[in-house]
Enzyme design. Sequence first.
Site, PDB file in Angstrom:
ATOM      1  N   GLU A  68      48.616  27.097  45.981  1.00  7.58           N
ATOM      2  CA  GLU A  68      48.435  26.991  44.541  1.00  7.58           C
ATOM      3  C   GLU A  68      49.771  26.780  43.815  1.00  7.58           C
ATOM      4  O   GLU A  68      49.858  25.977  42.913  1.00  7.58           O
ATOM      5  CB  GLU A  68      47.748  28.264  44.024  1.00  7.58           C
ATOM      6  CG  GLU A  68      47.423  28.269  42.542  1.00  7.58           C
ATOM      7  CD  GLU A  68      46.210  27.419  42.202  1.00  7.58           C
ATOM      8  OE1 GLU A  68      45.379  27.207  43.112  1.00  7.58           O
ATOM      9  OE2 GLU A  68      46.108  26.962  41.054  1.00  7.58           O
ATOM     10  N   ASP A  69      50.765  27.508  44.231  1.00  6.23           N
ATOM     11  CA  ASP A  69      51.999  27.569  43.444  1.00  6.23           C
ATOM     12  C   ASP A  69      53.209  26.849  44.027  1.00  6.23           C
ATOM     13  O   ASP A  69      54.288  26.901  43.456  1.00  6.23           O
ATOM     14  CB  ASP A  69      52.384  29.045  43.205  1.00  6.23           C
ATOM     15  CG  ASP A  69      51.311  29.785  42.421  1.00  6.23           C
ATOM     16  OD1 ASP A  69      50.590  29.113  41.661  1.00  6.23           O
ATOM     17  OD2 ASP A  69      51.197  31.011  42.569  1.00  6.23           O
TER      18      ASP A  69
END
Length: 568
Positions: A68-69
Amino acid sequence: MLLKEILAKDPPGLIARAYRFAEHAHAGQKRKSGEPYFRHVQATAEILHGWGMDQVTVAAGLLHDTAEDTPITIEELKKEFGEEVAFLVSGVTKLGHIKYRGATAKVENLRKLILALSEDLRVVFVKLADRMHNMRTLSALPPQKQKRIALETDEIYAPLANRLGMWQAAGELHDLAFPFLHPEEHRWLLAHVPDAYEERTAYLERIKPQVERLLAEQNMTPLAISFRAKRYSSLYKKLLRYGMDLNKIHDLVALRILVATTADCYATLGAIHAAWPPLPGRIKDFIAMPKPNGYRSLHTTVIGPEKRIVEIQIRTQEMNEADEFGVAAHWLYKQHGDPGASHPAQIRKAAEELAWVEQLRAWQEQIATPEAEAEEVLSAMKIDFFKDRIFAITPRGDVIDLPAGATPLDFAYRIHSQVGDSASGARVNGQIVPLNHELRSGDLVEILIQKGKHPSEAWLDIAKTAIAREHIRAALRHRKTGGLIPRSLRTEFRIAAKDRVGLLKDITAAIARAHVNITSVNQQESASHSHVIIRIVCDLGDREKIEKLVLKIRQITGATEVGFKTRS
Ligand code: MN
Protein backbone atom coordinates in the site's frame (compact mmCIF):
# COMPACT_ATOMS: atom_id res chain seq x y z
CA MET A 1 11.56 -14.90 22.35
CA LEU A 2 11.76 -11.37 21.05
CA LEU A 3 11.85 -10.55 17.37
CA LYS A 4 15.42 -9.30 17.82
CA GLU A 5 16.49 -12.69 19.13
CA ILE A 6 14.90 -14.49 16.20
CA LEU A 7 16.83 -12.23 13.85
CA ALA A 8 20.09 -12.90 15.59
CA LYS A 9 19.47 -16.62 15.75
CA ASP A 10 18.28 -17.14 12.20
CA PRO A 11 19.59 -14.40 9.88
CA PRO A 12 18.71 -16.23 6.63
CA GLY A 13 15.23 -17.13 7.98
CA LEU A 14 11.93 -15.84 6.64
CA ILE A 15 11.33 -13.39 9.48
CA ALA A 16 14.82 -11.93 9.29
CA ARG A 17 14.57 -11.51 5.52
CA ALA A 18 11.16 -9.87 5.81
CA TYR A 19 12.54 -7.60 8.52
CA ARG A 20 15.40 -6.34 6.37
CA PHE A 21 13.15 -6.04 3.31
CA ALA A 22 10.54 -3.98 5.16
CA GLU A 23 13.19 -1.82 6.84
CA HIS A 24 14.57 -0.99 3.42
CA ALA A 25 11.14 -0.51 1.77
CA HIS A 26 9.95 1.95 4.46
CA ALA A 27 13.32 3.72 4.76
CA GLY A 28 12.81 7.44 5.18
CA GLN A 29 9.03 7.17 5.77
CA LYS A 30 7.73 8.71 8.94
CA ARG A 31 4.49 8.25 10.88
CA LYS A 32 2.36 11.20 12.06
CA SER A 33 4.07 10.88 15.43
CA GLY A 34 7.44 11.50 13.76
CA GLU A 35 8.55 7.94 14.44
CA PRO A 36 10.12 6.00 11.56
CA TYR A 37 7.34 4.11 9.74
CA PHE A 38 9.24 0.87 10.12
CA ARG A 39 8.56 1.01 13.88
CA HIS A 40 4.88 0.40 13.12
CA VAL A 41 5.37 -2.77 11.07
CA GLN A 42 7.95 -3.99 13.56
CA ALA A 43 5.48 -3.52 16.41
CA THR A 44 2.76 -5.27 14.38
CA ALA A 45 5.05 -8.26 13.89
CA GLU A 46 5.94 -8.27 17.57
CA ILE A 47 2.28 -8.38 18.55
CA LEU A 48 1.72 -11.30 16.15
CA HIS A 49 4.75 -13.04 17.55
CA GLY A 50 3.37 -12.45 21.04
CA TRP A 51 0.13 -14.13 20.01
CA GLY A 52 2.19 -17.17 19.07
CA MET A 53 1.70 -16.83 15.31
CA ASP A 54 3.72 -18.85 12.82
CA GLN A 55 6.63 -17.27 10.97
CA VAL A 56 4.66 -16.74 7.73
CA THR A 57 2.19 -14.56 9.65
CA VAL A 58 4.92 -12.67 11.51
CA ALA A 59 6.69 -12.04 8.17
CA ALA A 60 3.39 -10.83 6.70
CA GLY A 61 3.11 -8.49 9.70
CA LEU A 62 6.48 -6.98 8.82
CA LEU A 63 5.47 -6.59 5.17
CA HIS A 64 1.81 -5.67 5.63
CA ASP A 65 2.14 -2.04 4.52
CA THR A 66 4.65 -2.48 1.70
CA ALA A 67 2.06 -3.01 -1.06
CA GLU A 68 0.00 0.00 0.00
CA ASP A 69 2.62 2.50 1.06
CA THR A 70 5.74 1.71 -0.99
CA PRO A 71 6.39 0.95 -4.68
CA ILE A 72 6.68 -2.78 -3.84
CA THR A 73 4.05 -4.94 -5.59
CA ILE A 74 2.35 -8.13 -4.47
CA GLU A 75 4.10 -9.86 -7.39
CA GLU A 76 7.48 -8.90 -6.01
CA LEU A 77 6.53 -10.15 -2.57
CA LYS A 78 5.45 -13.44 -4.15
CA LYS A 79 8.85 -13.83 -5.80
CA GLU A 80 10.74 -12.83 -2.71
CA PHE A 81 8.73 -14.56 0.05
CA GLY A 82 6.37 -17.02 -1.63
CA GLU A 83 2.62 -17.30 -2.28
CA GLU A 84 1.52 -17.47 1.32
CA VAL A 85 3.17 -14.29 2.56
CA ALA A 86 2.07 -12.43 -0.60
CA PHE A 87 -1.50 -13.66 -0.15
CA LEU A 88 -1.64 -12.49 3.46
CA VAL A 89 -0.25 -9.05 2.57
CA SER A 90 -2.70 -8.63 -0.32
CA GLY A 91 -5.57 -9.57 2.01
CA VAL A 92 -4.51 -6.98 4.59
CA THR A 93 -4.15 -4.37 1.84
CA LYS A 94 -7.72 -5.02 0.64
CA LEU A 95 -9.03 -4.74 4.18
CA GLY A 96 -7.41 -1.33 4.37
CA HIS A 97 -9.76 -0.03 1.67
CA ILE A 98 -12.81 -0.47 3.83
CA LYS A 99 -13.88 2.54 5.80
CA TYR A 100 -16.45 2.34 8.53
CA ARG A 101 -18.46 5.42 9.39
CA GLY A 102 -20.78 4.09 12.03
CA ALA A 103 -23.85 3.00 10.10
CA THR A 104 -25.01 0.38 12.55
CA ALA A 105 -27.08 -1.60 10.10
CA LYS A 106 -23.96 -2.24 8.07
CA VAL A 107 -21.78 -3.46 10.91
CA GLU A 108 -22.63 -7.08 10.44
CA ASN A 109 -22.00 -6.86 6.72
CA LEU A 110 -18.67 -5.31 7.35
CA ARG A 111 -17.59 -8.01 9.78
CA LYS A 112 -18.66 -10.61 7.25
CA LEU A 113 -16.73 -8.82 4.56
CA ILE A 114 -13.62 -8.74 6.67
CA LEU A 115 -13.83 -12.48 7.13
CA ALA A 116 -14.76 -13.18 3.53
CA LEU A 117 -11.94 -11.05 2.25
CA SER A 118 -9.54 -12.64 4.54
CA GLU A 119 -10.16 -16.17 3.25
CA ASP A 120 -7.34 -17.12 5.51
CA LEU A 121 -7.90 -16.12 9.14
CA ARG A 122 -4.26 -15.16 9.47
CA VAL A 123 -5.14 -12.06 7.43
CA VAL A 124 -7.48 -11.08 10.24
CA PHE A 125 -4.76 -11.68 12.82
CA VAL A 126 -2.37 -9.39 10.95
CA LYS A 127 -5.08 -6.76 10.61
CA LEU A 128 -5.89 -7.00 14.32
CA ALA A 129 -2.22 -6.66 15.26
CA ASP A 130 -1.92 -3.69 12.86
CA ARG A 131 -4.98 -2.09 14.44
CA MET A 132 -3.70 -2.81 17.94
CA HIS A 133 -0.53 -0.84 17.30
CA ASN A 134 -2.41 1.94 15.52
CA MET A 135 -4.71 2.24 18.54
CA ARG A 136 -1.77 2.33 20.95
CA THR A 137 -0.40 5.28 18.98
CA LEU A 138 -3.72 6.91 18.06
CA SER A 139 -3.08 10.14 19.96
CA ALA A 140 -0.66 11.23 17.21
CA LEU A 141 -3.51 11.57 14.68
CA PRO A 142 -5.85 14.55 14.17
CA PRO A 143 -9.02 14.38 16.35
CA GLN A 144 -11.38 13.72 13.43
CA LYS A 145 -9.40 10.64 12.42
CA GLN A 146 -9.03 9.48 16.02
CA LYS A 147 -12.82 9.38 16.39
CA ARG A 148 -13.40 7.44 13.20
CA ILE A 149 -10.69 4.88 13.88
CA ALA A 150 -11.70 4.46 17.53
CA LEU A 151 -15.32 3.90 16.48
CA GLU A 152 -14.33 1.40 13.83
CA THR A 153 -12.16 -0.40 16.38
CA ASP A 154 -14.88 -0.45 19.00
CA GLU A 155 -17.64 -1.62 16.69
CA ILE A 156 -15.81 -3.82 14.20
CA TYR A 157 -12.37 -4.99 15.21
CA ALA A 158 -12.84 -5.54 18.94
CA PRO A 159 -16.05 -7.59 18.40
CA LEU A 160 -14.26 -9.50 15.66
CA ALA A 161 -11.41 -10.34 18.05
CA ASN A 162 -14.05 -11.39 20.54
CA ARG A 163 -15.66 -13.69 17.97
CA LEU A 164 -12.31 -15.29 17.41
CA GLY A 165 -12.00 -15.91 21.13
CA MET A 166 -9.22 -13.35 21.52
CA TRP A 167 -10.88 -11.74 24.53
CA GLN A 168 -7.73 -10.21 25.86
CA ALA A 169 -7.09 -8.44 22.57
CA ALA A 170 -10.77 -7.51 22.28
CA GLY A 171 -10.68 -6.01 25.78
CA GLU A 172 -7.56 -4.03 25.02
CA LEU A 173 -9.02 -2.69 21.77
CA HIS A 174 -12.22 -1.59 23.54
CA ASP A 175 -10.15 0.01 26.25
CA LEU A 176 -7.88 1.86 23.83
CA ALA A 177 -10.93 3.21 21.98
CA PHE A 178 -12.70 4.28 25.17
CA PRO A 179 -10.95 7.63 25.87
CA PHE A 180 -11.57 8.76 22.27
CA LEU A 181 -15.22 7.77 22.23
CA HIS A 182 -16.07 8.78 25.80
CA PRO A 183 -13.52 11.43 26.80
CA GLU A 184 -15.58 12.86 29.68
CA GLU A 185 -16.34 9.50 31.23
CA HIS A 186 -12.70 8.55 30.89
CA ARG A 187 -11.64 11.70 32.74
CA TRP A 188 -14.17 10.92 35.45
CA LEU A 189 -12.76 7.44 35.93
CA LEU A 190 -9.19 8.73 36.03
CA ALA A 191 -10.18 11.20 38.69
CA HIS A 192 -12.08 8.69 40.82
CA VAL A 193 -10.46 5.31 40.38
CA PRO A 194 -6.65 5.46 40.63
CA ASP A 195 -6.34 5.45 44.42
CA ALA A 196 -8.66 2.51 44.81
CA TYR A 197 -6.49 0.72 42.28
CA GLU A 198 -3.13 1.18 43.92
CA GLU A 199 -4.52 0.61 47.33
CA ARG A 200 -6.14 -2.67 46.31
CA THR A 201 -3.03 -3.81 44.49
CA ALA A 202 -1.01 -3.24 47.66
CA TYR A 203 -3.54 -5.30 49.57
CA LEU A 204 -3.32 -8.14 47.04
CA GLU A 205 0.48 -8.05 47.31
CA ARG A 206 0.07 -8.55 51.05
CA ILE A 207 -2.30 -11.52 50.80
CA LYS A 208 -0.51 -13.30 47.92
CA PRO A 209 1.91 -15.16 50.29
CA GLN A 210 -1.07 -16.12 52.48
CA VAL A 211 -2.75 -17.75 49.49
CA GLU A 212 0.44 -19.61 48.69
CA ARG A 213 0.72 -20.85 52.27
CA LEU A 214 -2.91 -21.83 52.40
CA LEU A 215 -2.56 -23.92 49.23
CA ALA A 216 0.76 -25.43 50.35
CA GLU A 217 -1.03 -26.79 53.40
CA GLN A 218 -3.21 -28.79 51.00
CA ASN A 219 -0.10 -29.88 49.04
CA MET A 220 -1.05 -27.65 46.14
CA THR A 221 1.36 -25.44 44.25
CA PRO A 222 -0.24 -22.94 41.90
CA LEU A 223 1.53 -22.33 38.59
CA ALA A 224 1.24 -18.59 39.09
CA ILE A 225 -0.61 -15.96 41.07
CA SER A 226 -1.17 -12.61 39.42
CA PHE A 227 -3.38 -9.54 39.50
CA ARG A 228 -5.57 -8.21 36.83
CA ALA A 229 -6.93 -4.71 36.86
CA LYS A 230 -10.39 -4.15 35.48
CA ARG A 231 -10.38 -2.32 32.16
CA TYR A 232 -11.81 1.20 32.12
CA SER A 233 -14.22 0.42 29.29
CA SER A 234 -15.81 -2.52 31.08
CA LEU A 235 -15.63 -0.77 34.45
CA TYR A 236 -17.56 2.12 32.98
CA LYS A 237 -20.29 -0.17 31.63
CA LYS A 238 -20.56 -1.82 35.03
CA LEU A 239 -20.65 1.50 36.89
CA LEU A 240 -23.58 2.61 34.77
CA ARG A 241 -25.50 -0.35 36.18
CA TYR A 242 -24.48 0.50 39.77
CA GLY A 243 -25.33 4.21 39.80
CA MET A 244 -21.67 5.19 39.34
CA ASP A 245 -20.98 3.98 42.89
CA LEU A 246 -17.42 2.65 43.00
CA ASN A 247 -18.06 1.06 46.41
CA LYS A 248 -20.37 -1.42 44.77
CA ILE A 249 -17.69 -2.70 42.40
CA HIS A 250 -15.77 -5.60 43.92
CA ASP A 251 -13.58 -6.60 41.02
CA LEU A 252 -11.61 -3.44 40.32
CA VAL A 253 -8.58 -5.62 40.82
CA ALA A 254 -8.78 -9.39 41.04
CA LEU A 255 -6.35 -12.01 42.21
CA ARG A 256 -5.82 -14.63 39.51
CA ILE A 257 -4.58 -18.12 40.39
CA LEU A 258 -3.33 -20.42 37.62
CA VAL A 259 -3.33 -24.14 38.37
CA ALA A 260 -2.50 -27.30 36.42
CA THR A 261 -5.83 -29.05 35.96
CA THR A 262 -9.57 -28.44 36.10
CA ALA A 263 -9.74 -30.59 39.23
CA ASP A 264 -7.14 -28.32 40.82
CA CYS A 265 -9.39 -25.34 40.06
CA TYR A 266 -12.14 -26.77 42.25
CA ALA A 267 -9.68 -27.95 44.93
CA THR A 268 -8.20 -24.45 45.07
CA LEU A 269 -11.65 -22.92 45.32
CA GLY A 270 -12.43 -25.28 48.22
CA ALA A 271 -9.20 -24.36 50.03
CA ILE A 272 -9.89 -20.63 49.61
CA HIS A 273 -13.46 -20.94 50.86
CA ALA A 274 -12.30 -22.98 53.86
CA ALA A 275 -10.08 -20.08 54.90
CA TRP A 276 -12.16 -17.10 53.80
CA PRO A 277 -15.95 -17.11 53.68
CA PRO A 278 -17.41 -16.49 50.23
CA LEU A 279 -20.01 -13.80 49.67
CA PRO A 280 -23.31 -15.49 48.90
CA GLY A 281 -24.31 -15.46 45.26
CA ARG A 282 -20.85 -14.41 44.10
CA ILE A 283 -19.44 -17.84 43.23
CA LYS A 284 -19.43 -18.23 39.46
CA ASP A 285 -18.56 -21.50 37.80
CA PHE A 286 -17.72 -20.59 34.22
CA ILE A 287 -16.01 -23.96 33.84
CA ALA A 288 -19.21 -25.97 34.15
CA MET A 289 -21.11 -23.20 32.39
CA PRO A 290 -18.82 -21.19 30.10
CA LYS A 291 -19.86 -17.67 29.17
CA PRO A 292 -21.56 -17.37 25.76
CA ASN A 293 -18.24 -16.29 24.27
CA GLY A 294 -16.60 -19.47 25.57
CA TYR A 295 -14.80 -17.90 28.54
CA ARG A 296 -13.94 -20.42 31.25
CA SER A 297 -12.76 -19.75 34.81
CA LEU A 298 -13.95 -20.00 38.43
CA HIS A 299 -14.76 -16.66 40.08
CA THR A 300 -15.48 -16.08 43.73
CA THR A 301 -15.67 -13.05 45.98
CA VAL A 302 -14.58 -13.67 49.55
CA ILE A 303 -14.16 -11.79 52.79
CA GLY A 304 -10.41 -12.02 53.01
CA PRO A 305 -7.82 -10.96 55.58
CA GLU A 306 -8.45 -7.59 57.27
CA LYS A 307 -12.15 -8.36 56.64
CA ARG A 308 -11.87 -7.01 53.13
CA ILE A 309 -13.74 -8.07 50.04
CA VAL A 310 -11.60 -9.52 47.26
CA GLU A 311 -12.38 -11.22 43.97
CA ILE A 312 -10.43 -14.37 43.12
CA GLN A 313 -10.28 -16.02 39.69
CA ILE A 314 -9.07 -19.60 39.37
CA ARG A 315 -8.26 -21.24 36.03
CA THR A 316 -5.87 -23.52 34.21
CA GLN A 317 -3.05 -22.31 32.00
CA GLU A 318 -5.01 -23.43 29.00
CA MET A 319 -8.15 -21.49 30.01
CA ASN A 320 -5.95 -18.46 30.54
CA GLU A 321 -4.32 -18.75 27.14
CA ALA A 322 -7.70 -19.23 25.48
CA ASP A 323 -8.75 -16.03 27.25
CA GLU A 324 -5.70 -14.16 26.12
CA PHE A 325 -5.14 -15.48 22.63
CA GLY A 326 -8.30 -17.33 21.59
CA VAL A 327 -7.87 -19.09 18.29
CA ALA A 328 -4.28 -17.96 18.24
CA ALA A 329 -3.67 -20.01 21.40
CA HIS A 330 -3.60 -23.01 19.16
CA TRP A 331 -0.27 -21.95 17.74
CA LEU A 332 1.18 -21.77 21.20
CA TYR A 333 0.55 -25.47 21.62
CA LYS A 334 1.85 -26.19 18.16
CA GLN A 335 5.00 -24.22 18.70
CA HIS A 336 5.67 -25.69 22.08
CA GLY A 337 5.31 -28.96 20.25
CA ASP A 338 3.00 -30.97 22.42
CA PRO A 339 -0.10 -31.46 20.32
CA GLY A 340 -1.06 -34.69 22.04
CA ALA A 341 -1.30 -33.09 25.48
CA SER A 342 -4.49 -31.83 27.05
CA HIS A 343 -6.47 -30.31 24.23
CA PRO A 344 -10.23 -30.40 24.56
CA ALA A 345 -12.28 -27.97 22.53
CA GLN A 346 -10.70 -24.88 23.98
CA ILE A 347 -12.96 -22.43 22.39
CA ARG A 348 -16.62 -23.11 22.84
CA LYS A 349 -19.25 -20.84 21.61
CA ALA A 350 -22.89 -20.76 22.51
CA ALA A 351 -25.31 -20.55 19.63
CA GLU A 352 -25.03 -17.10 18.20
CA GLU A 353 -27.28 -15.10 15.97
CA LEU A 354 -25.52 -15.71 12.70
CA ALA A 355 -24.87 -18.74 10.64
CA TRP A 356 -21.32 -17.75 9.91
CA VAL A 357 -20.51 -17.84 13.58
CA GLU A 358 -21.66 -21.45 13.55
CA GLN A 359 -19.31 -22.09 10.67
CA LEU A 360 -16.54 -20.43 12.55
CA ARG A 361 -17.23 -22.64 15.51
CA ALA A 362 -17.17 -25.71 13.33
CA TRP A 363 -13.62 -25.12 12.26
CA GLN A 364 -12.59 -23.97 15.68
CA GLU A 365 -13.58 -27.37 16.95
CA GLN A 366 -11.86 -28.94 14.03
CA ILE A 367 -8.56 -27.26 14.72
CA ALA A 368 -8.84 -28.05 18.40
CA THR A 369 -8.69 -31.81 17.88
CA PRO A 370 -5.44 -33.30 19.19
CA GLU A 371 -4.74 -35.23 15.99
CA ALA A 372 -4.86 -32.19 13.78
CA GLU A 373 -1.47 -31.71 12.22
CA ALA A 374 -0.10 -28.31 11.35
CA GLU A 375 -1.07 -28.70 7.69
CA GLU A 376 -4.66 -29.57 8.47
CA VAL A 377 -4.84 -26.73 10.91
CA LEU A 378 -3.79 -24.29 8.23
CA SER A 379 -6.29 -25.58 5.72
CA ALA A 380 -8.97 -25.35 8.39
CA MET A 381 -8.11 -21.69 8.79
CA LYS A 382 -9.18 -21.02 5.24
CA ILE A 383 -12.66 -19.68 5.21
CA ASP A 384 -14.72 -20.75 2.28
CA PHE A 385 -18.22 -20.38 3.58
CA PHE A 386 -18.79 -17.13 1.78
CA LYS A 387 -18.39 -18.76 -1.59
CA ASP A 388 -21.90 -17.72 -2.61
CA ARG A 389 -21.59 -14.05 -1.58
CA ILE A 390 -19.19 -11.35 -2.59
CA PHE A 391 -18.60 -7.97 -1.01
CA ALA A 392 -17.57 -5.05 -3.19
CA ILE A 393 -16.54 -1.61 -2.00
CA THR A 394 -17.69 1.81 -3.24
CA PRO A 395 -15.20 4.66 -3.71
CA ARG A 396 -16.45 6.01 -0.35
CA GLY A 397 -15.57 2.72 1.37
CA ASP A 398 -19.13 1.45 1.76
CA VAL A 399 -19.65 -2.26 1.42
CA ILE A 400 -22.12 -3.68 -1.10
CA ASP A 401 -23.19 -7.27 -0.51
CA LEU A 402 -23.89 -9.18 -3.77
CA PRO A 403 -24.35 -12.78 -4.90
CA ALA A 404 -21.36 -14.54 -6.42
CA GLY A 405 -21.15 -13.85 -10.18
CA ALA A 406 -22.57 -10.33 -9.81
CA THR A 407 -21.43 -7.68 -12.31
CA PRO A 408 -20.86 -3.91 -12.13
CA LEU A 409 -24.44 -3.57 -13.38
CA ASP A 410 -25.76 -5.25 -10.24
CA PHE A 411 -23.49 -3.04 -8.20
CA ALA A 412 -24.75 0.09 -10.01
CA TYR A 413 -28.42 -0.76 -9.45
CA ARG A 414 -27.72 -1.45 -5.79
CA ILE A 415 -26.44 2.09 -5.43
CA HIS A 416 -29.33 3.77 -7.23
CA SER A 417 -31.66 2.92 -10.12
CA GLN A 418 -30.52 6.04 -11.99
CA VAL A 419 -26.90 5.03 -11.59
CA GLY A 420 -27.82 1.64 -13.06
CA ASP A 421 -29.86 3.08 -15.93
CA SER A 422 -27.05 5.31 -17.12
CA ALA A 423 -24.12 3.00 -16.41
CA SER A 424 -21.71 2.71 -19.33
CA GLY A 425 -18.89 0.79 -17.72
CA ALA A 426 -16.93 0.52 -14.52
CA ARG A 427 -13.52 0.95 -13.04
CA VAL A 428 -12.59 -2.02 -10.87
CA ASN A 429 -9.47 -1.60 -8.74
CA GLY A 430 -8.48 1.21 -11.09
CA GLN A 431 -8.95 -0.77 -14.33
CA ILE A 432 -11.71 -0.04 -16.83
CA VAL A 433 -13.91 -3.12 -17.28
CA PRO A 434 -17.07 -3.86 -19.30
CA LEU A 435 -20.44 -4.11 -17.59
CA ASN A 436 -20.44 -7.91 -17.75
CA HIS A 437 -17.18 -8.17 -15.78
CA GLU A 438 -17.48 -10.60 -12.86
CA LEU A 439 -16.85 -8.89 -9.53
CA ARG A 440 -14.89 -10.42 -6.68
CA SER A 441 -14.81 -9.80 -2.97
CA GLY A 442 -12.79 -6.77 -2.06
CA ASP A 443 -13.07 -5.15 -5.48
CA LEU A 444 -13.11 -1.39 -5.35
CA VAL A 445 -15.86 -0.50 -7.86
CA GLU A 446 -16.56 2.85 -9.46
CA ILE A 447 -19.44 3.07 -11.92
CA LEU A 448 -18.90 5.16 -15.06
CA ILE A 449 -21.96 7.06 -16.17
CA GLN A 450 -22.94 8.33 -19.58
CA LYS A 451 -25.71 10.86 -19.96
CA GLY A 452 -28.59 9.71 -22.08
CA LYS A 453 -27.55 6.08 -21.85
CA HIS A 454 -30.41 3.64 -21.59
CA PRO A 455 -30.70 -0.01 -20.55
CA SER A 456 -30.85 -2.55 -23.39
CA GLU A 457 -32.36 -6.03 -23.61
CA ALA A 458 -28.85 -7.49 -23.38
CA TRP A 459 -28.53 -6.11 -19.87
CA LEU A 460 -31.07 -8.64 -18.63
CA ASP A 461 -28.41 -11.31 -19.22
CA ILE A 462 -25.64 -9.32 -17.62
CA ALA A 463 -27.48 -8.53 -14.39
CA LYS A 464 -27.52 -11.34 -11.86
CA THR A 465 -29.64 -9.78 -9.14
CA ALA A 466 -33.44 -9.65 -9.19
CA ILE A 467 -33.45 -5.99 -8.21
CA ALA A 468 -31.27 -4.97 -11.16
CA ARG A 469 -33.41 -6.98 -13.62
CA GLU A 470 -36.53 -5.40 -12.17
CA HIS A 471 -35.19 -1.92 -12.82
CA ILE A 472 -33.96 -2.82 -16.30
CA ARG A 473 -37.37 -4.23 -17.28
CA ALA A 474 -39.09 -1.12 -15.94
CA ALA A 475 -36.75 1.09 -17.95
CA LEU A 476 -37.31 -0.97 -21.13
CA ARG A 477 -41.09 -0.79 -20.69
CA HIS A 478 -40.84 2.92 -20.13
CA ARG A 479 -38.95 3.35 -23.41
CA LYS A 480 -41.44 1.26 -25.36
CA THR A 481 -44.44 3.24 -24.17
CA GLY A 482 -42.69 6.34 -25.46
CA GLY A 483 -42.09 7.56 -21.98
CA LEU A 484 -45.67 8.59 -21.34
CA ILE A 485 -45.14 8.43 -17.64
CA PRO A 486 -45.04 11.55 -15.46
CA ARG A 487 -41.28 11.18 -15.02
CA SER A 488 -40.74 12.05 -18.67
CA LEU A 489 -42.62 15.34 -18.62
CA ARG A 490 -40.75 18.29 -20.03
CA THR A 491 -40.79 21.79 -18.73
CA GLU A 492 -39.72 24.88 -20.64
CA PHE A 493 -38.57 27.83 -18.60
CA ARG A 494 -38.81 31.23 -20.25
CA ILE A 495 -36.53 33.72 -18.58
CA ALA A 496 -36.35 37.40 -19.44
CA ALA A 497 -33.19 38.99 -18.11
CA LYS A 498 -30.80 41.88 -18.34
CA ASP A 499 -27.83 40.46 -20.21
CA ARG A 500 -24.49 40.15 -18.47
CA VAL A 501 -21.39 37.95 -18.54
CA GLY A 502 -22.04 34.61 -16.87
CA LEU A 503 -25.82 34.96 -16.81
CA LEU A 504 -26.54 31.79 -18.74
CA LYS A 505 -23.98 29.86 -16.73
CA ASP A 506 -25.60 30.96 -13.45
CA ILE A 507 -29.03 29.85 -14.63
CA THR A 508 -27.96 26.45 -15.91
CA ALA A 509 -25.91 25.89 -12.76
CA ALA A 510 -28.98 26.52 -10.59
CA ILE A 511 -30.92 23.96 -12.61
CA ALA A 512 -28.11 21.42 -12.46
CA ARG A 513 -27.85 21.87 -8.69
CA ALA A 514 -31.48 20.77 -8.43
CA HIS A 515 -30.42 17.58 -10.25
CA VAL A 516 -32.57 18.39 -13.22
CA ASN A 517 -31.46 17.32 -16.68
CA ILE A 518 -31.36 20.09 -19.31
CA THR A 519 -32.28 18.99 -22.85
CA SER A 520 -32.01 22.27 -24.73
CA VAL A 521 -31.04 25.91 -24.27
CA ASN A 522 -32.00 28.76 -26.54
CA GLN A 523 -31.14 32.45 -26.20
CA GLN A 524 -32.59 35.39 -28.09
CA GLU A 525 -31.64 39.00 -27.89
CA SER A 526 -34.47 41.43 -27.46
CA ALA A 527 -34.81 44.51 -29.60
CA SER A 528 -33.09 46.65 -27.00
CA HIS A 529 -29.96 44.44 -27.09
CA SER A 530 -29.49 44.88 -23.38
CA HIS A 531 -32.15 42.26 -22.60
CA VAL A 532 -32.34 38.59 -23.53
CA ILE A 533 -34.97 35.88 -23.55
CA ILE A 534 -33.64 32.48 -22.53
CA ARG A 535 -35.61 29.28 -23.11
CA ILE A 536 -34.45 26.19 -21.28
CA VAL A 537 -36.14 22.80 -21.71
CA CYS A 538 -35.69 20.28 -18.90
CA ASP A 539 -36.71 16.72 -18.06
CA LEU A 540 -38.99 17.82 -15.29
CA GLY A 541 -42.67 17.35 -14.41
CA ASP A 542 -42.72 17.75 -10.67
CA ARG A 543 -44.78 20.89 -9.96
CA GLU A 544 -43.18 21.55 -6.61
CA LYS A 545 -39.70 21.28 -8.00
CA ILE A 546 -40.62 23.56 -10.90
CA GLU A 547 -41.90 26.25 -8.56
CA LYS A 548 -38.80 26.02 -6.41
CA LEU A 549 -36.65 26.40 -9.51
CA VAL A 550 -38.63 29.42 -10.64
CA LEU A 551 -37.89 31.08 -7.29
CA LYS A 552 -34.23 30.18 -7.55
CA ILE A 553 -33.90 31.58 -11.06
CA ARG A 554 -35.72 34.76 -10.10
CA GLN A 555 -33.05 35.42 -7.47
CA ILE A 556 -30.30 35.33 -10.09
CA THR A 557 -28.90 38.80 -10.76
CA GLY A 558 -30.41 40.23 -13.93
CA ALA A 559 -33.47 38.01 -14.15
CA THR A 560 -36.59 40.10 -14.54
CA GLU A 561 -39.29 37.61 -15.42
CA VAL A 562 -39.53 33.82 -15.17
CA GLY A 563 -42.31 31.71 -16.61
CA PHE A 564 -42.74 28.05 -17.46
CA LYS A 565 -44.74 25.63 -19.57
CA THR A 566 -45.00 21.88 -18.94
CA ARG A 567 -45.71 19.35 -21.70
CA SER A 568 -45.10 15.67 -22.31
MN1 MN B 1 -0.33 -0.78 9.13
